[in-house]
Design an enzyme around this catalytic site. Structure first.
Site, PDB file in Angstrom:
ATOM      1  N   CYS A   1       0.844  -1.185   0.000  1.00  0.00           N
ATOM      2  CA  CYS A   1       0.000   0.000   0.000  1.00  0.00           C
ATOM      3  C   CYS A   1       0.888   1.247   0.000  1.00  0.00           C
ATOM      4  O   CYS A   1       1.987   1.237   0.536  1.00  0.00           O
ATOM      5  CB  CYS A   1      -0.933   0.112   1.198  1.00  0.00           C
ATOM      6  SG  CYS A   1      -1.983  -1.324   1.417  1.00  0.00           S
TER       7      CYS A   1
ATOM      8  N   ARG B   1       3.123   0.482  -5.321  1.00  0.00           N
ATOM      9  CA  ARG B   1       3.026  -0.212  -4.031  1.00  0.00           C
ATOM     10  C   ARG B   1       1.708  -0.966  -3.863  1.00  0.00           C
ATOM     11  O   ARG B   1       1.534  -1.720  -2.899  1.00  0.00           O
ATOM     12  CB  ARG B   1       3.167   0.795  -2.887  1.00  0.00           C
ATOM     13  CG  ARG B   1       4.467   1.555  -2.918  1.00  0.00           C
ATOM     14  CD  ARG B   1       4.540   2.498  -1.753  1.00  0.00           C
ATOM     15  NE  ARG B   1       4.481   1.780  -0.502  1.00  0.00           N
ATOM     16  CZ  ARG B   1       5.526   1.201   0.080  1.00  0.00           C
ATOM     17  NH1 ARG B   1       6.710   1.282  -0.482  1.00  0.00           N
ATOM     18  NH2 ARG B   1       5.402   0.558   1.208  1.00  0.00           N
TER      19      ARG B   1
ATOM     20  N   TRP C   1      -3.082  -2.410  -1.616  1.00  0.00           N
ATOM     21  CA  TRP C   1      -2.797  -3.777  -2.054  1.00  0.00           C
ATOM     22  C   TRP C   1      -3.427  -4.653  -0.978  1.00  0.00           C
ATOM     23  O   TRP C   1      -2.953  -4.701   0.149  1.00  0.00           O
ATOM     24  CB  TRP C   1      -1.293  -3.997  -2.144  1.00  0.00           C
ATOM     25  CG  TRP C   1      -0.918  -5.324  -2.717  1.00  0.00           C
ATOM     26  CD1 TRP C   1      -0.798  -5.639  -4.045  1.00  0.00           C
ATOM     27  CD2 TRP C   1      -0.586  -6.519  -1.991  1.00  0.00           C
ATOM     28  NE1 TRP C   1      -0.418  -6.960  -4.173  1.00  0.00           N
ATOM     29  CE2 TRP C   1      -0.280  -7.515  -2.941  1.00  0.00           C
ATOM     30  CE3 TRP C   1      -0.519  -6.836  -0.640  1.00  0.00           C
ATOM     31  CZ2 TRP C   1       0.087  -8.808  -2.579  1.00  0.00           C
ATOM     32  CZ3 TRP C   1      -0.155  -8.133  -0.276  1.00  0.00           C
ATOM     33  CH2 TRP C   1       0.144  -9.101  -1.245  1.00  0.00           C
TER      34      TRP C   1
ATOM     35  N   ASN D   1      -0.672   1.351   6.157  1.00  0.00           N
ATOM     36  CA  ASN D   1       0.105   0.383   5.380  1.00  0.00           C
ATOM     37  C   ASN D   1       0.696  -0.597   6.381  1.00  0.00           C
ATOM     38  O   ASN D   1       1.429  -0.177   7.280  1.00  0.00           O
ATOM     39  CB  ASN D   1       1.217   1.107   4.603  1.00  0.00           C
ATOM     40  CG  ASN D   1       2.191   0.133   3.961  1.00  0.00           C
ATOM     41  OD1 ASN D   1       1.823  -0.988   3.620  1.00  0.00           O
ATOM     42  ND2 ASN D   1       3.433   0.551   3.802  1.00  0.00           N
ATOM     43  N   GLY D   2       0.382  -1.881   6.222  1.00  0.00           N
ATOM     44  CA  GLY D   2       0.889  -2.888   7.156  1.00  0.00           C
ATOM     45  C   GLY D   2      -0.226  -3.844   7.522  1.00  0.00           C
ATOM     46  O   GLY D   2      -1.253  -3.910   6.838  1.00  0.00           O
TER      47      GLY D   2
ATOM     48  N   GLU E   1      15.654 -16.187 -13.038  1.00  0.00           N
ATOM     49  CA  GLU E   1      15.197 -14.802 -13.188  1.00  0.00           C
ATOM     50  C   GLU E   1      14.415 -14.629 -14.487  1.00  0.00           C
ATOM     51  O   GLU E   1      13.392 -13.942 -14.527  1.00  0.00           O
ATOM     52  CB  GLU E   1      16.404 -13.856 -13.135  1.00  0.00           C
ATOM     53  CG  GLU E   1      16.108 -12.398 -13.372  1.00  0.00           C
ATOM     54  CD  GLU E   1      15.162 -11.777 -12.341  1.00  0.00           C
ATOM     55  OE1 GLU E   1      14.835 -12.411 -11.326  1.00  0.00           O
ATOM     56  OE2 GLU E   1      14.720 -10.638 -12.590  1.00  0.00           O
TER      57      GLU E   1
ATOM     58  N   LYS F   1      10.658 -13.248 -14.518  1.00  0.00           N
ATOM     59  CA  LYS F   1      10.297 -12.027 -15.249  1.00  0.00           C
ATOM     60  C   LYS F   1       9.133 -12.305 -16.192  1.00  0.00           C
ATOM     61  O   LYS F   1       8.171 -11.560 -16.260  1.00  0.00           O
ATOM     62  CB  LYS F   1      11.522 -11.568 -16.020  1.00  0.00           C
ATOM     63  CG  LYS F   1      11.915 -10.162 -16.079  1.00  0.00           C
ATOM     64  CD  LYS F   1      12.293  -9.353 -14.905  1.00  0.00           C
ATOM     65  CE  LYS F   1      11.626  -9.564 -13.608  1.00  0.00           C
ATOM     66  NZ  LYS F   1      12.384  -9.160 -12.453  1.00  0.00           N
TER      67      LYS F   1
ATOM     68  N   GLU G   1       5.824 -12.978 -14.258  1.00  0.00           N
ATOM     69  CA  GLU G   1       5.206 -11.881 -13.493  1.00  0.00           C
ATOM     70  C   GLU G   1       4.540 -10.833 -14.372  1.00  0.00           C
ATOM     71  O   GLU G   1       3.557 -10.247 -13.955  1.00  0.00           O
ATOM     72  CB  GLU G   1       6.098 -11.256 -12.428  1.00  0.00           C
ATOM     73  CG  GLU G   1       7.426 -10.799 -12.716  1.00  0.00           C
ATOM     74  CD  GLU G   1       8.155 -10.128 -11.527  1.00  0.00           C
ATOM     75  OE1 GLU G   1       9.314  -9.820 -11.735  1.00  0.00           O
ATOM     76  OE2 GLU G   1       7.600  -9.886 -10.440  1.00  0.00           O
TER      77      GLU G   1
ATOM     78  N   HIS H   1      15.937 -34.944 -14.631  1.00  0.00           N
ATOM     79  CA  HIS H   1      15.453 -35.585 -13.386  1.00  0.00           C
ATOM     80  C   HIS H   1      13.972 -35.291 -13.151  1.00  0.00           C
ATOM     81  O   HIS H   1      13.478 -35.457 -12.047  1.00  0.00           O
ATOM     82  CB  HIS H   1      16.292 -35.112 -12.197  1.00  0.00           C
ATOM     83  CG  HIS H   1      17.734 -35.491 -12.326  1.00  0.00           C
ATOM     84  ND1 HIS H   1      18.179 -36.774 -12.116  1.00  0.00           N
ATOM     85  CD2 HIS H   1      18.822 -34.776 -12.719  1.00  0.00           C
ATOM     86  CE1 HIS H   1      19.491 -36.833 -12.345  1.00  0.00           C
ATOM     87  NE2 HIS H   1      19.897 -35.628 -12.711  1.00  0.00           N
TER      88      HIS H   1
ATOM     89  N   LYS I   1       5.283  -3.546  -5.597  1.00  0.00           N
ATOM     90  CA  LYS I   1       6.722  -3.324  -5.702  1.00  0.00           C
ATOM     91  C   LYS I   1       7.437  -3.626  -4.394  1.00  0.00           C
ATOM     92  O   LYS I   1       8.515  -4.181  -4.380  1.00  0.00           O
ATOM     93  CB  LYS I   1       6.960  -1.867  -6.107  1.00  0.00           C
ATOM     94  CG  LYS I   1       8.410  -1.494  -6.292  1.00  0.00           C
ATOM     95  CD  LYS I   1       8.936  -2.060  -7.577  1.00  0.00           C
ATOM     96  CE  LYS I   1      10.385  -1.751  -7.822  1.00  0.00           C
ATOM     97  NZ  LYS I   1      10.973  -2.731  -8.745  1.00  0.00           N
TER      98      LYS I   1
HETATM   99  O1  M6R Z   1      12.816  -4.815  -2.702  1.00  0.00           O
HETATM  100  P1  M6R Z   1      13.335  -6.219  -2.682  1.00  0.00           P
HETATM  101  O2  M6R Z   1      14.550  -6.377  -3.558  1.00  0.00           O
HETATM  102  O3  M6R Z   1      13.606  -6.733  -1.307  1.00  0.00           O
HETATM  103  O4  M6R Z   1      12.181  -7.075  -3.306  1.00  0.00           O
HETATM  104  C1  M6R Z   1      12.263  -8.460  -3.399  1.00  0.00           C
HETATM  105  C2  M6R Z   1      11.184  -9.022  -4.304  1.00  0.00           C
HETATM  106  O5  M6R Z   1       9.920  -8.707  -3.807  1.00  0.00           O
HETATM  107  C3  M6R Z   1      11.294  -8.492  -5.736  1.00  0.00           C
HETATM  108  O6  M6R Z   1      12.554  -8.727  -6.284  1.00  0.00           O
HETATM  109  C4  M6R Z   1      10.214  -9.137  -6.620  1.00  0.00           C
HETATM  110  O7  M6R Z   1      10.500 -10.492  -6.803  1.00  0.00           O
HETATM  111  C5  M6R Z   1      10.095  -8.410  -7.951  1.00  0.00           C
HETATM  112  N1  M6R Z   1       8.719  -8.338  -8.341  1.00  0.00           N
HETATM  113  C6  M6R Z   1      10.834  -9.058  -9.061  1.00  0.00           C
HETATM  114  O8  M6R Z   1      10.617  -8.466 -10.295  1.00  0.00           O
END
Ligand code: M6R
Length: 607
Positions: free
Chosen positions: A2, A27, A75, A101-102, A483, A487, A490, A506, A602
């Protein structure tokens, strides 16, 4: 998660709040709302969906008289993303409204307690419980700060809270614990927000608030108190050097594309001032505060975890430091065995990831040193680490992390080289050549990116029907395979799995058929022959293959994507943007919301 913002000043508050929320939408973006005082009344406007839904509602109202207020972009954690669950939430008599937020972890217990006293709730949120709690305290206690403090003493969990009250027009009260909250100090105006870009058009003077602090602001003054004792706390103002342009799209269709193309600069920025021009030694004085670790644990989440896995290869082979890499949410709950002299290196772009922050606290309790590798200056993780290596990538807005990972890899390269220097574990000529090659990458990458993008566009069209992808890599390319898969899934919502190429037979190979393509990382390094054999196994099952490789490779695959090569491990700095561009072009071609993919946020400030 949030995003929250509060404003007291001389401008139309609602415009400032909505503009701030737009910069905080990374956020969370499933609903939004604002509250402000106008014509002696408390107005609350909320809408489900993205910010434009709230703007449409506000456009039908006259909201220009208010000069203070609060705003929230959500969020969802408790309750569906509907209008009634959107923030701000009000107390039963509508004398105050607040944003949060929290998560209040004991909200159910408090809700039952309040319900037994006759409270009626209009939403399913944990936040609304706090409005009742605060209103109840205000009935017993005239001082707002005392009532706020005693209501806060009842909640467990994480919060950044901002309250607007009819009884204190032109003033906002806020508090934080384990959720980010910064104050912007302007001329005749002050701000509170989850993150600096929210108020960057108006001020670059910032006060970072700590856990356990309460703040009171109006247009002309601000003061910070200890939340429990209400004793004044003295704070310093920090001037932020980055500007608004760094937080805007700059002509690119999406922030993600802009951030991918910023990587040449990010590599230079992360190296700036960190290599002595004459001795060619790495300069990381930040690391001098703690001894060279005997054992290193790298702890992170998501993309930062992948960066950590990559870093492990360098730390073990160059610096000879036994290193293990763990997902923060696992590390924090498994009683890890840490010895005196051990160190925990945490990696985080945002510096606010709840699990990573908890891992730091655990490591410190065990007596281990904590090294933070962080992008956001002054973030919680940066402040709670024993020393911090900033990755200097600038603000990353797109939810899918790109340039932040690139900067983390540069920082890890420098950390590994620095320890190797101190321990004398890497041949001097080799070390110097690596630094030289790293310094050459920004120019080479800048030249290569446009044609890499064209190739990625072509692939996206060719493979747009695929509903699943396998990403394979060995050695340093294994974390990149993870990664690449992350990517793609997501932002395009295409199912993707990343595997170590040697593990494929395997189990994962059972998935391969002509409709399940493989994206292989096949740089021409010492592992190339092994990867090549794995790809033949894929082809034998009718699987199509895209292979990221170098000129001179003899792979016979559906698409051999040749990218520039450099010295050994540093090939990563070309492979990573290729993977990012592939995911980006696929998502854009399929019409997905690239910068704000569904269900994600984010900054993951909840566990
Ligand atoms: O801010 P951070 O690097 O701690 O965040 C970690 C993950 O939440 C972040 O890398 C997430 O996986 C991203 N959406 C990747 O694109």
């Amino acid at each position: 998660m949030c995003g929250i913002i509060g404003y007291c000043g001389h401008r139309p508050a609602v415009s400032v709040l909505v503009e701030g929320l737009r910069r905080l939408e990374y956020r969370g973006y499933d609903s939004a709302g604002v509250a402000f005082l106008q014509h002696n009344g408390l107005e609350v406007v909320r809408a489900a969906g993205k910010l434009h839904a709230l703007e449409e509602k506000l456009a039908e109202l006259n909201v220009y008289q208010a000069t203070s207020g609060i705003g929230h972009t959500r969020w969802a954690t408790h309750g569906l993303p509907t209008e009634r669950n959107a923030h701000p939430h009000c107390d039963p008599e509508r004398r105050l409204a607040l944003i949060h937020n929290g998560i209040f972890e004991n909200y159910q217990e408090l809700r039952d307690e309040l319900a037994a006293e006759g409270a009626q709730f209009l939403s399913e949120t944990d936040t609304e419980v706090f409005t009742h709690l605060l209103a109840r305290e205000l009935k017993k206690e005239k001082s707002f700060k005392k009532a706020f403090s005693s209501a806060l003493s009842r909640v467990e969990g994480a919060y950044a809270l901002v309250v607007v009250s009819l009884d204190h027009p032109g003033t906002l009260f806020a508090a934080r614990k384990s959720s980010p909250l910064v104050m912007g100090v302007g001329e005749g105006e002050n701000f509170l927000a989850s993150d600096i870009p929210a108020f960057l058009p108006y001020t670059r003077d910032v006060v970072f608030l700590e856990d356990g602090e309460m703040v009171q602001i109006d247009a002309h003054s601000w003061s910070v108190f200890d939340v429990a004792t209400l004793a004044p706390v003295s704070k310093k103002t920090t001037h932020i050097s980055w500007d608004l342009q760094a937080a805007e799209k700059g002509g690119y269709k999406h922030f993600m594309l802009k951030e991918i193309f910023e990587q040449p600069r990010v590599i230079s920025d992360c190296m700036t001032g960190r290599v002595d021009a004459s001795t060619k030694k790495v300069l990381l004085p930040e690391l001098d505060d703690i001894p060279v670790p005997e054992n290193l644990f790298i702890v992170a989440c998501g993309t930062s975890f992948h960066a950590g896995l990559w870093g492990m290869y360098l730390l073990e082979s160059w610096s000879k430091i036994p290193t293990r890499v763990e997902i923060a949410s696992e590390f924090r709950y498994r009683n890890p065995i840490l010895h005196k002299g051990d160190a925990v290196l945490v990696i985080s772009q945002s510096g606010e990831t709840a699990d990573t922050l908890a891992a730091i606290r655990l490591a410190r309790e065990c007596g281990a040193y904590v090294i933070g590798l962080c992008n956001v200056v002054g973030s919680s993780i940066a402040r709670e680490s024993d020393c911090v290596v900033y990755t200097q990538a600038g603000p990353e807005i797109s939810v899918a992390s790109t340039k932040a990972m690139c900067s983390q890899l540069v920082a890890l390269t420098l950390v590994a080289l620095s320890y190797a220097e101190k321990k004398g574990t890497l041949d001097e000529k080799e070390r110097q050549q690596l630094l030289q090659s790293l310094a050459e990458i920004p120019n080479r990458l800048e030249n290569a990116l446009p044609s890499m993008r064209t190739y990625a566009q072509m692939l996206a069209r060719m493979y747009s029907e695929a509903r699943s992808f396998m990403f394979l890599g060995r050695g340093l390319s294994y974390p990149l395979a993870l990664e690449g898969a992350l990517k793609l899934k997501e932002i395009s919502y295409i199912h993707a799995e990343g595997h170590a190429a040697g593990e494929m037979k395997h189990g994962p190979i059972a998935l391969i058929d002509p409709k399940f393509p493989t994206f292989a990382l096949a740089p021409c390094d010492e592992l190339y022959p092994k990867v090549k054999s794995n790809l033949v196994e894929v082809q034998a099952r009718g699987g199509k293959i895209i292979a990221l490789t170098h000129q001179g490779s003899d792979l016979v695959v559906d698409n051999a994507w040749e990218i520039p090569s450099t010295k050994g491990p540093l090939d990563t700095f070309f492979m990573l943007p290729a993977l990012q561009l592939f995911a980006y072009e696929m998502a854009d071609y399929l019409g997905k919301d690239v910068d704000q993919p569904r269900n994600l946020a984010k900054s993951v400030t909840v566990e």
